[in-house]
Design a protein around this motif. Structure first.
Motif, PDB file in Angstrom:
ATOM      1  N   GLN A 253      31.907  12.586  84.129  1.00 35.27           N
ATOM      2  CA  GLN A 253      31.597  11.280  83.576  1.00 35.27           C
ATOM      3  C   GLN A 253      31.455  11.357  82.066  1.00 35.27           C
ATOM      4  OE1 GLN A 253      27.657   9.667  83.874  1.00 35.27           O
ATOM      5  NE2 GLN A 253      28.421   7.663  84.460  1.00 35.27           N
ATOM      6  N   PHE A 272      30.454   6.424  92.628  1.00 33.16           N
ATOM      7  CA  PHE A 272      29.517   5.902  91.637  1.00 33.16           C
ATOM      8  C   PHE A 272      30.048   4.650  90.965  1.00 33.16           C
ATOM      9  CE2 PHE A 272      25.859   6.349  89.040  1.00 33.16           C
ATOM     10  CZ  PHE A 272      26.205   5.869  87.794  1.00 33.16           C
ATOM     11  N   HIS A 273      31.325   4.687  90.615  1.00 30.52           N
ATOM     12  CA  HIS A 273      31.897   3.531  89.935  1.00 30.52           C
ATOM     13  C   HIS A 273      31.909   2.304  90.831  1.00 30.52           C
ATOM     14  CE1 HIS A 273      34.152   6.172  86.829  1.00 30.52           C
ATOM     15  NE2 HIS A 273      32.967   5.828  86.415  1.00 30.52           N
ATOM     16  N   ALA A 275      29.942   1.690  93.260  1.00 28.37           N
ATOM     17  CA  ALA A 275      28.586   1.209  93.511  1.00 28.37           C
ATOM     18  C   ALA A 275      27.928   0.624  92.263  1.00 28.37           C
ATOM     19  CB  ALA A 275      27.724   2.335  94.068  1.00 28.37           C
ATOM     20  N   PHE A 276      28.157   1.243  91.121  1.00 27.91           N
ATOM     21  CA  PHE A 276      27.385   0.819  89.953  1.00 27.91           C
ATOM     22  C   PHE A 276      28.198   0.242  88.822  1.00 27.91           C
ATOM     23  CE2 PHE A 276      23.511   1.822  91.694  1.00 27.91           C
ATOM     24  CZ  PHE A 276      23.636   2.988  92.411  1.00 27.91           C
ATOM     25  N   ILE A 281      27.971  -2.153  96.786  1.00 35.40           N
ATOM     26  CA  ILE A 281      27.169  -1.106  97.401  1.00 35.40           C
ATOM     27  C   ILE A 281      27.730  -0.698  98.757  1.00 35.40           C
ATOM     28  CG2 ILE A 281      24.895  -0.583  98.336  1.00 35.40           C
ATOM     29  CD1 ILE A 281      24.909  -0.601  95.382  1.00 35.40           C
ATOM     30  N   GLY A 284      30.830   1.407  98.164  1.00 34.40           N
ATOM     31  CA  GLY A 284      30.421   2.679  97.578  1.00 34.40           C
ATOM     32  C   GLY A 284      29.772   3.585  98.612  1.00 34.40           C
ATOM     33  N   SER A 285      28.973   2.988  99.490  1.00 41.16           N
ATOM     34  CA  SER A 285      28.341   3.787 100.543  1.00 41.16           C
ATOM     35  C   SER A 285      29.369   4.352 101.497  1.00 41.16           C
ATOM     36  CB  SER A 285      27.336   2.949 101.327  1.00 41.16           C
ATOM     37  OG  SER A 285      26.326   2.488 100.481  1.00 41.16           O
ATOM     38  N   ALA A 288      30.703   7.367 100.001  1.00 46.69           N
ATOM     39  CA  ALA A 288      29.729   8.459 100.075  1.00 46.69           C
ATOM     40  C   ALA A 288      29.711   9.073 101.471  1.00 46.69           C
ATOM     41  CB  ALA A 288      28.348   7.953  99.706  1.00 46.69           C
TER      42      ALA A 288
ATOM     43  N   SER B 136      25.212   8.377  94.426  1.00 51.18           N
ATOM     44  CA  SER B 136      25.452   6.942  94.415  1.00 51.18           C
ATOM     45  C   SER B 136      25.064   6.307  95.739  1.00 51.18           C
ATOM     46  CB  SER B 136      26.906   6.652  94.110  1.00 51.18           C
ATOM     47  OG  SER B 136      27.720   7.547  94.821  1.00 51.18           O
ATOM     48  N   MET B 139      20.994   6.274  95.569  1.00 49.26           N
ATOM     49  CA  MET B 139      20.279   5.654  94.459  1.00 49.26           C
ATOM     50  C   MET B 139      19.585   4.361  94.880  1.00 49.26           C
ATOM     51  SD  MET B 139      22.187   5.971  90.817  1.00 49.26           S
ATOM     52  CE  MET B 139      21.425   5.157  89.443  1.00 49.26           C
TER      53      MET B 139
ATOM     54  N   THR C  90      22.782  -3.014  85.035  1.00 51.91           N
ATOM     55  CA  THR C  90      22.736  -2.268  86.294  1.00 51.91           C
ATOM     56  C   THR C  90      21.302  -2.022  86.733  1.00 51.91           C
ATOM     57  OG1 THR C  90      24.765  -1.146  85.644  1.00 51.91           O
ATOM     58  CG2 THR C  90      23.528  -0.192  87.463  1.00 51.91           C
TER      59      THR C  90
END
Lengths: 310, 297, 451
Positions: A253, A272-273, A275-276, A281, A284-285, A288, B136, B139, C90
């Protein structure tokens, strides 16, 4: 081994109450760790697994009213050409920086330093310390250091190249994957080096003596005796660094944040991208969870392999 | 996953056999020293920038010979950026985390090692697998959980979570370590009349010292470096740890000017020194511990 | 042993419940209106905002002091985060979703749609009816910028406008002339960039934001103006436009720019590239052309007013065919009251305390933005500053992105498409087709049309 008894194996039937009382202390010992793990790993993992079946988001209408979507996220993931790219990048990164980089470099360093100790070369200590320093410093610093190294206009590497008379290289722009592989190898070589160094020290020297008496030269001694002795521990180290490299994230990153476009977008960064940065979410999950499954697969392969040898 | 048996424990304690010093050829000497110089250069090169920029009055993102040497970067971060507080926070959190981790993984590793359970291998395996849970995914739920338990912006929260992160690998390591310590040791102590706990402390732990050193060293290094969990847990300025301060300064421009690289480098230098010290102090024990711990697997 | 299991199970259950409650959200949020029981204004108001430039804190403090003076029972807790607005947003979302709710928040006006849909913010119409200023000094255009689904959700104060900044000294050296006042059409920008590249060493010709690194700038400061320049648009009749001739031309423009090395590839990998780019253009003279927020000028002036006025020029954005220049405007960062605030009335009072004629005028003189209030624009210092007057004028020629809750997602799609073409991974045509697919994925296939 059952205390006080012969070499009987662990009981294969339900444990009687007496045995439970015997086991109790061990369970108590496990308790603090178990609680922490349950709260901060198992719980969140279950939450993530559930979230991956919804379209929950941090903002927007899906934040207020998330819907259960079953396997839709996974379907989308499998059909997404970006994801195929991400997997490809992850494989290249792991093979490059863990297998070829850290593992081979770590092993080579261990062999070199071990040999140097036998010869009494003091300079080995300097090399040893340098490798360790790269490992021990916090990741945020490491990322920062390599940004400075790779900078196009006046980075350390290009400055060195200029002194040598050649032109500058656009490390992060043109060779992003190579750059992050180099940085990550630099970072992690110490771990395998330490493990192999320790292992080398415990190989009994009589093996070498016997081989030398037999007339084997240094190379044969290495190939036939040293390497096989290192194999079990090497496999373990390989598994460990594969799994942890797979999850590398901050270093990439900081250096390229996924690369120009998506050239260094590895799976941890992609999760990560999504999700955030995209605030998705649920999606993103799902990524993961896929990561976890892939690691699970690695670990199973290793277990099978190590069981077969034992 | 068989224990190697008494052999391993015994071997760990005896210092490594002193192999006869054979003289190498001059060519070998030259090549190897060349290799060492190259290795040292490769691994130390990035730090050159760090130390150069920290003392540079006009530091940049790339390496340069400092035009003007100064200690101003250091005084500035203490005066203006509350670096002392961040450093103190990091020290408190890392120190307490190390203590908590050592205690927890020793107990857990011992317990897991001595526990009789059919599917114990699977539990061990599952514990290790947990380590690979990507941030992620965790979090958001950890944020919610931390808030629920009042752990945000608190030392307790930081310590608990920093400790938790280290557990999977270290529990696995300690278990492997205890596996290679034969049960006869404790059994002898029990037969002598000591309680289980005393036996653990007086007999087993001294043998396990290298493993404990590994756990302590590794957890300190990790806790010192942890940044992502701190992002989730902390938004009050006075609870920041150094990695967070570092991360924010790097990803933030001060107003309309670019990142102050000199300041960041100064922070980096000061941050690096303690962890280097800790590691070098414990390295011998740690190497022994790493090897012994992974042998029993 | 039973104790252990109970504890573990309890914690897990508590965690699960807590998270479901926190994330599941309050489904029965009251519909708009606010301003219910007009009781005494008291209690604590938490104000959460991010500011890197360091210009806002004193005004926030001023507003807080003003509020405390007016209502003795009120305390204001200011949570000033010294981080970038992206990271701040965020963190804010994480907090809002977990139930950690400040009373007043300060984020971009473009976030209204997504925040409203998520139920995080409170509509302000009830309060506005009792605030004279709203009907007297806020123009309709400004009001519509913060209206979503018929309600007003935030109070703006400094509006966004953008200019094409250029270095007069560099262009002079490149032979373009010191009296250049702006490109005739979009290709002219590339022509000038090429001249700079060939004649002036050590200067980056042009900064064209692409990819996710550019954040919303990739859309607002690069892609969207180009799309409009080529005669295209983001939406038509409420549906998002995917592949279109204009889109292909924009992506082709990106391809040409990056293939000819007129814009540095670093933009694609650097974190927050705009900080480096604005410093290079305004302060160091190492960048020739940059389309960026008008507010950047303030930072340059603060450092060196004379040099900035001498060397930095600004113009509007051209069209492809030489038609009337334009720019892209926006509501700027605005003040919101959160939906789950426990002290909405007091929160609103804070928002009013900040949005006074004086504070709005003074802050936007230091941090140059056109003002939302017409009376602030009449303040003498404001009228005396040529740059501020020009900025305000530019808004008359500004177009605005649609206030749509999905805009954030569309920005993501734009970032990916521009990155693909800039890195050369895909041709403009292929990238355009992918753009449509990703757009459909992001907002729903039924909301996308192609041309």
């Amino acid at each position: 081994m059952i205390p006080g008894g012969g070499g009987a194996a662990a009981p294969a039937r339900p444990v009687p109450r007496d045995a439970l009382r015997r086991q109790a202390p061990y369970l108590f010992g496990l308790a603090p760790a178990a609680i922490l793990l349950a709260a901060f790993f198992v719980g969140p993992a279950l939450w993530a697994a559930y979230a991956s079946l919804t379209n929950t988001a941090l903002v927007g209408i899906d934040a207020a009213r998330p819907r259960f979507v079953g396997l839709a996220n996974y379907e989308r993931l499998l059909g997404d050409p970006d994801f195929a790219n991400v997997i490809r990048n992850s494989v290249v990164f792991v093979v490059g920086s863990a297998v070829i980089g850290q593992f081979v470099l770590g092993l080579s360093l261990a062999l070199l330093i071990d040999h140097a100790e036998r010869r009494g070369y003091r300079l080995a200590t300097l090399a040893y310390a340098a490798v360790l320093l790269a490992w021990v410093n916090p990741t945020v610093i490491a990322g920062f250091l390599w940004v400075a190294m790779f900078d196009f206009y006046n980075g350390s590497l290009n400055t060195g190249l200029a002194l040598a008379g050649t032109g500058p290289v656009d490390w992060l722009g043109q060779f992003p994957m190579l750059s992050v592989v180099i940085a990550n190898t630099w970072r992690g070589a110490a771990f395998t080096m330490l493990i192999f160094l320790g292992a080398l020290k415990t190989i009994p020297s009589d093996i070498y003596e016997a081989a030398r008496v037999d007339g084997a030269n240094a190379w044969r001694r290495f190939w036939d005796h040293t390497l096989p002795s290192l194999r079990p521990i090497g496999a373990l180290a390989l598994l460990s660094i594969t799994m942890s490299t797979f999850g590398t994230f901050i270093l990439i990153q900081t250096l390229t944040n996924g690369g120009p476009g998506t050239q260094t977008e590895v799976i941890a960064l992609y999760a990560f991208h999504e999700a955030f940065r995209s605030y998705a979410i649920g999606y993103g999950s799902a990524i993961a969870v896929v990561m976890l499954l892939i690691n699970f697969a690695f670990a199973i392969v290793y277990l099978r392999w190590s069981r077969a040898r034992a | 996953m068989t224990a190697v048996g008494p052999q391993a424990a015994v071997q760990v304690d005896i210092p490594p056999p002193i192999r006869p010093r054979e003289r190498g050829t001059p060519l070998e000497w030259a090549l190897m020293h060349l290799a060492f110089v190259a290795i040292a250069a490769f691994f130390l090169a990035p730090f050159v920038w760090l130390f150069a920029a920290a003392f540079d009055a006009e530091a940049t993102a790339y390496i340069r010979v400092p035009g003007r040497l100064t200690l101003d970067n250091f005084t500035y971060i203490f005066r203006e950026l509350a670096f002392a507080k961040a450093l103190a926070n990091s020290a408190i959190v890392a120190g307490a985390t190390t203590l908590l981790v050592v205690l927890t993984v020793t107990l857990a590793g011992y317990g897991l090692s001595r526990l009789e359970l059919r599917r114990k291998g699977w539990i061990t395996f599952a514990v290790l697998l947990l380590q690979t849970m990507p941030l992620s995914a965790t979090m958001v739920p950890i944020y919610g959980l931390a808030r629920l338990l009042g752990l945000r912006n608190s030392y307790l929260g930081l310590i608990l979570i920093h400790a938790a992160i280290e557990l999977p690998f270290l529990v696995w390591l300690m278990k492997g370590f205890f596996d290679s310590v034969p049960r006869q040791l404790e059994e002898a102590a029990w037969l002598d009349g000591r309680s289980k706990l005393r036996a653990l402390f007086e007999i087993v732990l001294p043998v396990a010292r290298p493993g404990i050193a590994v756990a302590a060293g590794l957890s300190f290094i990790s806790a010192w470096a942890e940044v992502l969990m701190v992002i989730i847990l902390v938004d009050k300025q006075d609870m920041k740890t150094v990695p967070l301060a570092f991360y924010e300064t790097f990803r933030t421009a001060g107003g309309y000017v670019e990142v102050q690289y000199g300041l960041v480098a100064a922070m980096g230098v000061l941050y690096l020194l303690p962890v280097m010290a800790v590691f070098f102090a414990t390295r011998r024990l740690m190497v022994r511990g790493l090897v012994s711990g992974t042998k029993g697997l | 042993m039973t104790r252990t299991i109970d504890r573990r199970t309890f914690l897990k259950a508590a965690a699960a419940t807590g998270i479901v409650v926190a994330c599941g959200g309050d489904q029965g949020a009251p519909a708009g209106g606010g301003g219910t029981a007009k009781g005494t204004i008291s209690g604590t108001v938490t104000v959460s905002y991010a500011d890197e430039a360091g210009l806002k804190p004193k005004y926030v403090q001023l507003a807080a002091d003003g509020l405390r003076a007016k209502y003795s029972g009120v305390d204001v807790k200011i949570d000033h985060q010294k981080i970038g607005s992206g990271d701040f947003y965020t963190k804010l979302l994480l907090a809002l979703n977990a139930g950690d709710v400040p009373d007043v928040i300060h984020v971009g006006g473009d976030k209204i749609g997504e925040l409203a849909d998520a139920g995080h913010i409170e509509p302000l119409d009830g309060y506005l009816k009792q605030w004279e200023d709203w009907s007297k000094v806020y123009p309709d255009a400004v009001k519509s910028g913060v209206t979503y689904q018929g309600k007003v959700w935030a109070i703006p104060y400094g509006l966004d406008t953008r200019f094409l900044f250029y270095r007069k000294d560099v262009l002079d050296k490149a032979g373009v002339g010191a009296t250049w006042t702006g490109p005739k059409n979009v290709d002219d920008i590339l022509e000038v960039a090429k001249a700079v590249k060939s004649k002036v060493a050590g200067v980056i010709p042009y900064a064209l934001y692409a990819g996710p690194a550019g954040d919303s700038g990739t859309a607002n400061h690069a892609f969207i103006p180009l799309l409009w320049a080529y005669g295209g648009d983001l939406q038509k009749d409420g549906k998002w436009i995917g592949d279109s001739p204009a889109l292909r031309k924009v992506l082709d423009y990106y391809g040409r720019t990056y293939r000819q090395d007129l814009s540095p590839k670093e933009i694609l990998t650097t974190a927050k590239p705009w900080t480096a780019m604005r410093e290079k253009l305004g302060l160091k003279g190492e960048l020739a052309l940059l389309f960026e927020g008008a507010w950047n000028y303030g930072g340059w002036v603060t450092k060196d007013k004379a040099a900035t006025e001498r060397n930095v020029g600004y113009a509007l954005f051209p069209t492809a065919t030489g038609g009337p220049s334009f720019t892209i405007g926006g509501p700027g960062t605005a003040w919101y009251v959160t939906a789950k605030s426990k002290n909405k009335d007091a929160a609103w009072e804070f928002v009013k305390a900040f949005n006074t004629k004086e504070i709005v005028a003074k802050l936007n003189i230091e941090d140059p933005h056109p003002v939302a209030r017409t009376d602030s624009a009449e303040v003498a210092e404001f009228k005396a500053d040529k740059y501020l007057v020009d900025s305000t004028e530019s808004l008359k020629k500004a177009r605005f992105a649609p206030p749509d809750a999905n805009f954030g997602k569309v920005i993501g799609v734009i970032q990916k498409a521009t990155a693909r073409v800039a890195t050369g991974e895909m041709s403009a045509d292929d990238a355009a087709k992918r753009y449509t697919d990703e757009l459909r994925q992001a907002v729903g296939a039924d909301k996308v049309i192609t041309q």
